[in-house]
Motif scaffolding. Structure first.
Motif, PDB file in Angstrom:
ATOM      1  N   VAL A   1     -49.710 -35.949  33.736  1.00  0.00           N
ATOM      2  CA  VAL A   1     -48.268 -36.089  33.254  1.00  0.00           C
ATOM      3  C   VAL A   1     -48.148 -37.657  32.847  1.00  0.00           C
ATOM      4  CG1 VAL A   1     -47.206 -34.241  34.548  1.00  0.00           C
ATOM      5  CG2 VAL A   1     -47.673 -36.351  35.794  1.00  0.00           C
ATOM      6  N   THR A   2     -47.298 -37.950  32.305  1.00  0.00           N
ATOM      7  CA  THR A   2     -46.814 -39.237  31.819  1.00  0.00           C
ATOM      8  C   THR A   2     -45.471 -39.844  32.248  1.00  0.00           C
ATOM      9  OG1 THR A   2     -46.128 -39.024  29.761  1.00  0.00           O
ATOM     10  CG2 THR A   2     -48.340 -39.243  29.896  1.00  0.00           C
ATOM     11  N   MET A   3     -44.625 -38.720  32.691  1.00  0.00           N
ATOM     12  CA  MET A   3     -43.149 -38.939  33.107  1.00  0.00           C
ATOM     13  C   MET A   3     -42.844 -38.122  34.409  1.00  0.00           C
ATOM     14  SD  MET A   3     -41.389 -36.647  30.380  1.00  0.00           S
ATOM     15  CE  MET A   3     -42.063 -37.531  29.134  1.00  0.00           C
ATOM     16  N   CYS A   4     -41.771 -38.443  35.116  1.00  0.00           N
ATOM     17  CA  CYS A   4     -41.569 -37.617  36.344  1.00  0.00           C
ATOM     18  C   CYS A   4     -40.960 -36.359  35.868  1.00  0.00           C
ATOM     19  CB  CYS A   4     -40.234 -38.394  37.140  1.00  0.00           C
ATOM     20  SG  CYS A   4     -39.456 -37.315  38.073  1.00  0.00           S
ATOM     21  N   MET A   5     -41.446 -35.249  36.664  1.00  0.00           N
ATOM     22  CA  MET A   5     -41.272 -34.003  36.069  1.00  0.00           C
ATOM     23  C   MET A   5     -39.836 -33.526  36.535  1.00  0.00           C
ATOM     24  SD  MET A   5     -45.122 -32.134  36.916  1.00  0.00           S
ATOM     25  CE  MET A   5     -44.751 -30.633  36.213  1.00  0.00           C
ATOM     26  N   LYS A   6     -39.219 -34.207  37.104  1.00  0.00           N
ATOM     27  CA  LYS A   6     -37.651 -33.756  37.335  1.00  0.00           C
ATOM     28  C   LYS A   6     -36.749 -34.793  36.758  1.00  0.00           C
ATOM     29  CE  LYS A   6     -39.060 -30.880  40.337  1.00  0.00           C
ATOM     30  NZ  LYS A   6     -38.937 -29.589  40.290  1.00  0.00           N
TER      31      LYS A   6
ATOM     32  N   LEU B   1     -54.849 -34.403  20.097  1.00  0.00           N
ATOM     33  CA  LEU B   1     -54.977 -35.005  18.991  1.00  0.00           C
ATOM     34  C   LEU B   1     -54.721 -36.535  18.822  1.00  0.00           C
ATOM     35  CD1 LEU B   1     -53.533 -32.497  16.285  1.00  0.00           C
ATOM     36  CD2 LEU B   1     -55.939 -32.994  16.767  1.00  0.00           C
ATOM     37  N   GLN B   2     -55.528 -37.395  18.235  1.00  0.00           N
ATOM     38  CA  GLN B   2     -55.005 -38.844  18.045  1.00  0.00           C
ATOM     39  C   GLN B   2     -53.985 -38.779  16.966  1.00  0.00           C
ATOM     40  OE1 GLN B   2     -56.167 -41.244  19.582  1.00  0.00           O
ATOM     41  NE2 GLN B   2     -57.564 -40.155  20.804  1.00  0.00           N
ATOM     42  N   TYR B   3     -52.771 -39.458  17.260  1.00  0.00           N
ATOM     43  CA  TYR B   3     -51.490 -39.672  16.368  1.00  0.00           C
ATOM     44  C   TYR B   3     -51.428 -40.923  15.907  1.00  0.00           C
ATOM     45  CZ  TYR B   3     -46.862 -39.331  15.047  1.00  0.00           C
ATOM     46  OH  TYR B   3     -45.388 -39.455  14.368  1.00  0.00           O
ATOM     47  N   MET B   4     -50.866 -41.203  14.801  1.00  0.00           N
ATOM     48  CA  MET B   4     -50.550 -42.539  14.358  1.00  0.00           C
ATOM     49  C   MET B   4     -49.381 -42.279  13.190  1.00  0.00           C
ATOM     50  SD  MET B   4     -52.459 -45.749  12.322  1.00  0.00           S
ATOM     51  CE  MET B   4     -52.523 -44.757  10.791  1.00  0.00           C
ATOM     52  N   GLU B   5     -48.200 -43.136  13.410  1.00  0.00           N
ATOM     53  CA  GLU B   5     -47.000 -43.344  12.781  1.00  0.00           C
ATOM     54  C   GLU B   5     -46.834 -44.436  12.231  1.00  0.00           C
ATOM     55  OE1 GLU B   5     -42.241 -41.992  13.105  1.00  0.00           O
ATOM     56  OE2 GLU B   5     -43.388 -42.402  14.790  1.00  0.00           O
ATOM     57  N   LYS B   6     -46.795 -44.464  10.752  1.00  0.00           N
ATOM     58  CA  LYS B   6     -46.658 -45.713   9.904  1.00  0.00           C
ATOM     59  C   LYS B   6     -47.576 -46.842  10.553  1.00  0.00           C
ATOM     60  CE  LYS B   6     -41.757 -45.073   9.606  1.00  0.00           C
ATOM     61  NZ  LYS B   6     -40.330 -45.319  10.180  1.00  0.00           N
ATOM     62  N   SER B   7     -47.378 -47.886  10.809  1.00  0.00           N
ATOM     63  CA  SER B   7     -48.392 -49.020  11.199  1.00  0.00           C
ATOM     64  C   SER B   7     -48.815 -49.054  12.619  1.00  0.00           C
ATOM     65  CB  SER B   7     -48.017 -50.422  10.579  1.00  0.00           C
ATOM     66  OG  SER B   7     -46.733 -50.752  11.176  1.00  0.00           O
TER      67      SER B   7
ATOM     68  N   PRO C   1     -50.474 -48.439  16.475  1.00  0.00           N
ATOM     69  CA  PRO C   1     -51.753 -47.948  16.878  1.00  0.00           C
ATOM     70  C   PRO C   1     -51.863 -46.640  17.188  1.00  0.00           C
ATOM     71  CG  PRO C   1     -50.709 -49.425  18.623  1.00  0.00           C
ATOM     72  CD  PRO C   1     -49.729 -49.323  17.545  1.00  0.00           C
ATOM     73  N   TRP C   2     -53.209 -46.126  17.021  1.00  0.00           N
ATOM     74  CA  TRP C   2     -53.338 -44.698  17.379  1.00  0.00           C
ATOM     75  C   TRP C   2     -53.222 -44.491  18.615  1.00  0.00           C
ATOM     76  CZ3 TRP C   2     -54.678 -40.864  14.177  1.00  0.00           C
ATOM     77  CH2 TRP C   2     -54.935 -41.293  12.516  1.00  0.00           C
ATOM     78  N   GLN C   3     -52.591 -43.325  19.097  1.00  0.00           N
ATOM     79  CA  GLN C   3     -52.622 -42.842  20.551  1.00  0.00           C
ATOM     80  C   GLN C   3     -52.978 -41.372  20.737  1.00  0.00           C
ATOM     81  OE1 GLN C   3     -48.256 -43.459  21.488  1.00  0.00           O
ATOM     82  NE2 GLN C   3     -47.547 -41.714  20.464  1.00  0.00           N
ATOM     83  N   LYS C   4     -53.213 -41.096  21.885  1.00  0.00           N
ATOM     84  CA  LYS C   4     -53.593 -39.605  22.311  1.00  0.00           C
ATOM     85  C   LYS C   4     -52.464 -38.950  22.526  1.00  0.00           C
ATOM     86  CE  LYS C   4     -57.377 -37.309  24.775  1.00  0.00           C
ATOM     87  NZ  LYS C   4     -58.356 -37.583  25.880  1.00  0.00           N
ATOM     88  N   ALA C   5     -52.079 -37.711  21.982  1.00  0.00           N
ATOM     89  CA  ALA C   5     -51.103 -37.042  22.081  1.00  0.00           C
ATOM     90  C   ALA C   5     -51.313 -35.315  22.540  1.00  0.00           C
ATOM     91  CB  ALA C   5     -50.282 -36.817  21.021  1.00  0.00           C
TER      92      ALA C   5
ATOM     93  N   TYR D   1     -46.473 -34.136  23.085  1.00  0.00           N
ATOM     94  CA  TYR D   1     -46.313 -34.747  24.379  1.00  0.00           C
ATOM     95  C   TYR D   1     -47.338 -35.680  24.860  1.00  0.00           C
ATOM     96  CZ  TYR D   1     -43.667 -30.285  25.259  1.00  0.00           C
ATOM     97  OH  TYR D   1     -42.972 -29.145  24.878  1.00  0.00           O
ATOM     98  N   GLY D   2     -47.006 -36.568  25.795  1.00  0.00           N
ATOM     99  CA  GLY D   2     -47.830 -37.400  26.503  1.00  0.00           C
ATOM    100  C   GLY D   2     -49.151 -36.887  27.090  1.00  0.00           C
ATOM    101  N   ALA D   3     -48.825 -35.763  27.774  1.00  0.00           N
ATOM    102  CA  ALA D   3     -49.828 -35.113  28.412  1.00  0.00           C
ATOM    103  C   ALA D   3     -49.591 -33.458  28.619  1.00  0.00           C
ATOM    104  CB  ALA D   3     -50.002 -35.722  30.013  1.00  0.00           C
ATOM    105  N   PRO D   4     -50.340 -32.571  28.991  1.00  0.00           N
ATOM    106  CA  PRO D   4     -50.284 -31.393  29.059  1.00  0.00           C
ATOM    107  C   PRO D   4     -49.096 -30.822  29.696  1.00  0.00           C
ATOM    108  CG  PRO D   4     -52.558 -31.646  29.174  1.00  0.00           C
ATOM    109  CD  PRO D   4     -51.952 -33.054  29.283  1.00  0.00           C
ATOM    110  N   GLN D   5     -48.905 -31.479  30.944  1.00  0.00           N
ATOM    111  CA  GLN D   5     -47.776 -30.890  32.061  1.00  0.00           C
ATOM    112  C   GLN D   5     -46.512 -31.529  31.980  1.00  0.00           C
ATOM    113  OE1 GLN D   5     -47.974 -28.240  33.992  1.00  0.00           O
ATOM    114  NE2 GLN D   5     -49.827 -27.739  33.964  1.00  0.00           N
ATOM    115  N   ASP D   6     -46.094 -32.461  30.861  1.00  0.00           N
ATOM    116  CA  ASP D   6     -45.145 -33.265  30.930  1.00  0.00           C
ATOM    117  C   ASP D   6     -43.829 -32.401  30.578  1.00  0.00           C
ATOM    118  OD1 ASP D   6     -46.127 -35.625  31.217  1.00  0.00           O
ATOM    119  OD2 ASP D   6     -45.913 -36.393  28.914  1.00  0.00           O
ATOM    120  N   VAL D   7     -42.928 -32.630  31.028  1.00  0.00           N
ATOM    121  CA  VAL D   7     -41.358 -31.909  31.037  1.00  0.00           C
ATOM    122  C   VAL D   7     -40.751 -32.257  29.719  1.00  0.00           C
ATOM    123  CG1 VAL D   7     -41.627 -31.078  33.387  1.00  0.00           C
ATOM    124  CG2 VAL D   7     -40.607 -33.264  32.679  1.00  0.00           C
ATOM    125  N   LYS D   8     -40.967 -33.008  29.110  1.00  0.00           N
ATOM    126  CA  LYS D   8     -40.261 -33.397  27.896  1.00  0.00           C
ATOM    127  C   LYS D   8     -41.148 -33.969  26.679  1.00  0.00           C
ATOM    128  CE  LYS D   8     -36.253 -36.364  26.563  1.00  0.00           C
ATOM    129  NZ  LYS D   8     -35.270 -37.532  26.814  1.00  0.00           N
ATOM    130  N   ALA D   9     -40.985 -33.347  25.542  1.00  0.00           N
ATOM    131  CA  ALA D   9     -41.563 -33.721  24.375  1.00  0.00           C
ATOM    132  C   ALA D   9     -41.379 -35.138  23.814  1.00  0.00           C
ATOM    133  CB  ALA D   9     -41.439 -32.748  23.375  1.00  0.00           C
TER     134      ALA D   9
END
Length: 206
Positions: free
Chosen positions: A15-20, A103-109, A111-115, A130-138
């Motif tokens: 997770v990258t965010m609080c699940m609540k 997947l690696q993702y990039m928008e405009k200019s 940097p690439w980030q994992k999503a 999502y930031g991670a497979p168990q995140d509660v918000k996209a």
């Protein structure tokens, strides 16, 4: 079963965010804590409750707000807000998806980030990120209908990349290998035309 059995703990890196409360974690002000009742990863504000848990000899344990209300038998009178399009849990859509993987993702200019990317069966024309497979918000959603697909790699460093464009909107993706890239393209080529794959189960990527 809440409080009667030890829960399966969600790992910190899932997770990258609080699940609540859905606030993003950071090293200083919002550290990760586990609810001892449900196993979810929550921030300190959302874990600031204590309840007696049967599986731990009825000792007081830190639990999240939701579990606290269930265990002490208090119903939260506040009506749950209708969830927005981004507030669909990753685990919920990943478990019933046409395809999902990192997947690696990039928008405009930027940097690439994992999503963690998912195309749900119920919405086979929308890509959720999502930031991670168990995140509660996209983090974002891309309605694929009408996009143009360019599967020619632009960089030798990312040979398994592809790009989605629609007027001024450009989204670049890169898979870890060619097989995964082709699986995603198979689904996306249909989605941009408003079609859905018939053999959905074959495309599930763990």
């Amino acid at each position: 079963e809440l409080g009667k059995r030890a829960p399966r703990w969600i790992r910190d890196n899932e997770v990258t965010m609080c699940m609540k409360c859905k606030e993003p974690f950071n090293a200083l002000t919002r550290r990760r804590h586990h609810c001892r009742a449900c196993g979810h990863v929550v921030c300190w504000k959302c874990s600031d409750y204590k309840a007696h848990l049967e599986y731990d000899g009825n000792k007081l344990n830190k639990v999240c707000k939701d579990c606290y209300h269930v265990i002490i038998g208090c119903t939260d009178s506040e009506e749950k807000k209708r969830r927005g399009i981004l507030e669909i849990e990753s685990a919920e859509v990943s478990g019933n998806s046409v395809i999902c993987s990192f997947l690696q993702y990039m928008e405009k200019s930027k940097p690439w980030q994992k999503a963690w990317c998912v195309i749900p069966k119920q919405e086979a024309l929308v890509l959720y990120m999502y930031g991670a497979p168990q995140d509660v918000k996209a983090l974002a959603t891309i309605p694929l209908l009408g996009y143009t697909v360019d599967d020619t790699p632009k960089s030798a460093d990312l040979p398994h990349s592809f790009k989605l464009t629609q007027s001024k909107s450009v989204h670049s993706f890169a898979a870890d290998n060619e097989e995964l890239k082709q699986k995603w393209l198979k689904v996306i080529h249909l989605a941009v035309k408003g079609e859905t794959p018939e053999c959905q189960n074959e495309l599930q990527v763990n």
